[in-house]
Design a protein around this motif. Structure first.
Motif, PDB file in Angstrom:
ATOM      1  N   GLY A 191       0.725  -1.331  -0.056  1.00 11.87           N
ATOM      2  CA  GLY A 191       0.095  -0.082  -0.189  1.00 11.87           C
ATOM      3  C   GLY A 191       0.711   1.306   0.052  1.00 11.87           C
ATOM      4  O   GLY A 191       0.406   2.414  -0.437  1.00 11.87           O
ATOM      5  N   LEU A 192       2.079   1.393   0.455  1.00  7.84           N
ATOM      6  CA  LEU A 192       2.893   2.513   0.620  1.00  7.84           C
ATOM      7  C   LEU A 192       4.230   2.341  -0.117  1.00  7.84           C
ATOM      8  O   LEU A 192       5.017   3.005  -0.112  1.00  7.84           O
ATOM      9  CB  LEU A 192       3.189   2.688   1.992  1.00  7.84           C
ATOM     10  N   ALA A 193       4.008   1.539  -1.176  1.00  3.05           N
ATOM     11  CA  ALA A 193       5.259   1.378  -1.897  1.00  3.05           C
ATOM     12  C   ALA A 193       5.509   2.779  -2.895  1.00  3.05           C
ATOM     13  O   ALA A 193       4.680   3.517  -3.244  1.00  3.05           O
ATOM     14  CB  ALA A 193       5.201   0.234  -2.956  1.00  3.05           C
ATOM     15  N   GLY A 194       6.963   2.850  -2.945  1.00  2.00           N
ATOM     16  CA  GLY A 194       7.125   4.114  -3.617  1.00  2.00           C
ATOM     17  C   GLY A 194       7.652   5.189  -2.460  1.00  2.00           C
ATOM     18  O   GLY A 194       8.273   6.311  -2.624  1.00  2.00           O
ATOM     19  N   LYS A 195       7.203   5.243  -1.218  1.00  3.55           N
ATOM     20  CA  LYS A 195       7.377   5.931  -0.197  1.00  3.55           C
ATOM     21  C   LYS A 195       8.723   5.834   0.493  1.00  3.55           C
ATOM     22  O   LYS A 195       9.297   4.564   0.484  1.00  3.55           O
ATOM     23  CB  LYS A 195       6.214   6.489   0.805  1.00  3.55           C
ATOM     24  N   ARG A 196       9.372   6.681   1.009  1.00  6.22           N
ATOM     25  CA  ARG A 196      10.514   6.536   1.929  1.00  6.22           C
ATOM     26  C   ARG A 196      10.152   6.887   3.570  1.00  6.22           C
ATOM     27  O   ARG A 196       9.280   7.591   3.684  1.00  6.22           O
ATOM     28  CB  ARG A 196      11.690   7.166   1.578  1.00  6.22           C
ATOM     29  N   ALA A 197      10.602   6.267   4.392  1.00  8.48           N
ATOM     30  CA  ALA A 197      10.524   6.409   5.619  1.00  8.48           C
ATOM     31  C   ALA A 197      11.862   6.438   6.609  1.00  8.48           C
ATOM     32  O   ALA A 197      12.750   5.708   6.254  1.00  8.48           O
ATOM     33  CB  ALA A 197       9.735   5.142   6.481  1.00  8.48           C
ATOM     34  N   LEU A 198      12.048   7.491   7.298  1.00  9.26           N
ATOM     35  CA  LEU A 198      13.278   8.004   8.031  1.00  9.26           C
ATOM     36  C   LEU A 198      12.939   7.886   9.426  1.00  9.26           C
ATOM     37  O   LEU A 198      11.901   8.898   9.922  1.00  9.26           O
ATOM     38  CB  LEU A 198      13.945   8.936   7.499  1.00  9.26           C
ATOM     39  N   ILE A 199      13.657   7.212  10.320  1.00  7.07           N
ATOM     40  CA  ILE A 199      13.541   7.222  11.783  1.00  7.07           C
ATOM     41  C   ILE A 199      14.480   8.266  12.389  1.00  7.07           C
ATOM     42  O   ILE A 199      15.595   8.274  11.987  1.00  7.07           O
ATOM     43  CB  ILE A 199      13.977   6.010  12.494  1.00  7.07           C
ATOM     44  N   VAL A 200      14.052   9.261  13.224  1.00  8.52           N
ATOM     45  CA  VAL A 200      14.971  10.157  13.721  1.00  8.52           C
ATOM     46  C   VAL A 200      14.834  10.005  15.169  1.00  8.52           C
ATOM     47  O   VAL A 200      13.627  10.280  15.968  1.00  8.52           O
ATOM     48  CB  VAL A 200      14.564  11.622  13.429  1.00  8.52           C
ATOM     49  N   THR A 201      15.844   9.490  15.965  1.00  3.33           N
ATOM     50  CA  THR A 201      15.444   9.166  17.489  1.00  3.33           C
ATOM     51  C   THR A 201      16.556   9.678  18.204  1.00  3.33           C
ATOM     52  O   THR A 201      17.624  10.126  17.697  1.00  3.33           O
ATOM     53  CB  THR A 201      15.417   7.751  17.485  1.00  3.33           C
ATOM     54  N   SER A 202      16.680   9.493  19.434  1.00  7.26           N
ATOM     55  CA  SER A 202      17.477  10.154  20.492  1.00  7.26           C
ATOM     56  C   SER A 202      17.579   8.803  21.693  1.00  7.26           C
ATOM     57  O   SER A 202      16.602   8.494  22.182  1.00  7.26           O
ATOM     58  CB  SER A 202      17.126  11.501  21.282  1.00  7.26           C
ATOM     59  N   VAL A 203      18.782   8.727  21.986  1.00 10.95           N
ATOM     60  CA  VAL A 203      18.838   7.697  23.226  1.00 10.95           C
ATOM     61  C   VAL A 203      19.767   8.153  24.241  1.00 10.95           C
ATOM     62  O   VAL A 203      20.692   9.114  23.918  1.00 10.95           O
ATOM     63  CB  VAL A 203      19.375   6.495  22.674  1.00 10.95           C
ATOM     64  N   GLY A 204      19.623   7.896  25.212  1.00 15.00           N
ATOM     65  CA  GLY A 204      20.525   8.341  26.489  1.00 15.00           C
ATOM     66  C   GLY A 204      21.832   7.668  26.379  1.00 15.00           C
ATOM     67  O   GLY A 204      22.782   8.547  26.924  1.00 15.00           O
ATOM     68  N   ALA A 205      21.889   6.455  25.991  1.00 13.22           N
ATOM     69  CA  ALA A 205      23.024   5.799  25.976  1.00 13.22           C
ATOM     70  C   ALA A 205      24.153   6.099  25.107  1.00 13.22           C
ATOM     71  O   ALA A 205      23.841   6.962  24.012  1.00 13.22           O
ATOM     72  CB  ALA A 205      22.952   4.281  25.729  1.00 13.22           C
ATOM     73  N   ARG A 206      25.466   5.722  25.266  1.00 12.59           N
ATOM     74  CA  ARG A 206      26.498   6.018  24.211  1.00 12.59           C
ATOM     75  C   ARG A 206      26.121   5.409  23.039  1.00 12.59           C
ATOM     76  O   ARG A 206      25.843   4.288  22.865  1.00 12.59           O
ATOM     77  CB  ARG A 206      27.958   5.925  24.975  1.00 12.59           C
TER      78      ARG A 206
END
Lengths: 253, 253
Positions: A138-153
């Motif tokens: 259903g969503l072919a052709g789209k792109r997806a990006l995760i932007v995340t933050s974590v406390g660890a190194r």
């Protein structure tokens, strides 16, 4: 390009909030359109229940079947339909969230649970009658990006780091959600040590994010195998000539 | 043994509901005590926000710090404290949910997000000043079992199956949540093909679950490495003599 930015942090006055502001400004400067789903600000309902479909309370609820039926009949609740409309509009989705218990906060998990229903996000059949998944759908052709933050190194999220290699920890999203519905999964963008970030560290993170957004259209996605591309046998097991002798989620790219 | 059964399915009249009934009956017959957190029936609040801690709305919210402070001051909201009290009572947790987007439904994700706060579930220091995590910590000595159901066939969740090896797909829970807080992670129990289960298939699933519950105390947990057991270096990277030459989440056991 049309970018839908989905933001799942309870505090706008956070590192995440200022990164989003920076990100949206960058997209605009690059000439892209954007829309935002700020899930906390929208008071997004996280939990799938009968109210999503108007199912009568005394009827037994079959979640998957009701999602599919209500989508086909245009009877999903209005908040879900609005998100689906935004997704349809977008070429690229940015999923922006702090990593809690090695996954998205509940409010974002509930966005996937409620919005990506059968018939819309998946469960569409191809011309040969096979269901289109993993690279198609259903969503072919789209792109997806995760932007995340974590406390660890960062070292703890490396290929042999104790928290698990970030790309594998996020496999349920990258492969099981984005790729499953047909979206190309971009390498995730992470800010590490987010709890102790100095001003200089913050500036570096903002610059790194701007750079990722500048290359949003050209960054090669994670090279997962297509379900219908020949890499998998009839039992959906990776054929022996791919990643020979190996196992685990890492074999699928 | 004291068992806390956490149930995250919107429909009691489901396969999952009848498996829970069967499971609780089995525990009782075995002489175990049990308590239940039926999250949908409790109308469990899934989303972390300032109401959890009584933070004033105009104050900037630092989630982790507020969770830790409110826990220490006894100021977490009453629903969270009740769950923590149940966990403290339990020797074993059963997490029972349908697998949605390769993870727990939002209502259960929110149970982890809200209940396992710093000071309770993690962030406790040992005698040498090191933080106790991964095999040690606030919930050390307890066991945790996932009971889940998926629509897909079992082959797709095998070591080279397209959906990802189930134990690696569930790594954020098994390793990142259970083991992180000190709990021994038992091999997950899954019902496959749950959407098309025949009566005979259902009976087989119930019997398999009963067997898993009979051996709840003796089943060897997944053999993850302890953080402070010598397997990891100062950067929290697995030392080269463990799983030599390999990488990915599979190296941690």
């Amino acid at each position: 390009m049309n970018v839908l930015w989905i933001f799942a942090h309870p505090e706008q006055r956070s590192l995440a909030g200022s990164l989003m502001t920076e990100g949206l400004r960058t997209l605009k400067a690059l000439g892209h359109e954007h829309r935002v789903s700020d899930l906390y600000a929208m008071d997004w309902k996280a939990v799938v229940d009968a109210d999503d479909f108007g199912t009568a309370p005394d009827e037994r609820l079959f979640v998957g079947a009701e999602q599919e039926r209500a989508y086909a009949d245009g009877e999903l609740s209005a908040d879900i339909r609005r998100e689906q409309e935004k997704i349809a509009w977008a070429d690229t989705l940015v999923l922006h969230f702090p990593l809690w218990w090695f996954g998205p906060p509940a409010i974002l998990k509930g966005w996937f649970d409620r919005v990506l229903v059968q018939g819309f996000g998946f469960g569409i059949k191809g011309p040969d009658g096979r269901t289109l998944r993993y690279g198609d759908g259903g969503l072919a052709g789209k792109r997806a990006l995760i932007v995340t933050s974590v406390g660890a190194r960062e070292s703890g999220f490396g290929p042999r780091g104790i928290h698990g290699h970030l790309e594998e920890v996020l496999f349920p999203l990258l492969h099981g959600t984005f790729w499953y519905t047909g979206m190309a999964a971009l390498p995730p963008f992470a800010v590490y040590g987010a709890d102790r970030l100095t001003e200089a560290g913050h500036a570096r993170s903002a610059e790194a994010l701007r750079e990722r957004l500048r290359t949003l259209e050209t960054t090669p996605p994670l090279p997962f195998h297509h379900e219908n591309g020949g890499a998998y046998d009839e039992d959906l097991v990776l054929r022996p000539q791919f990643a020979p002798g190996r196992s685990g989620v890492g074999v699928h790219r």
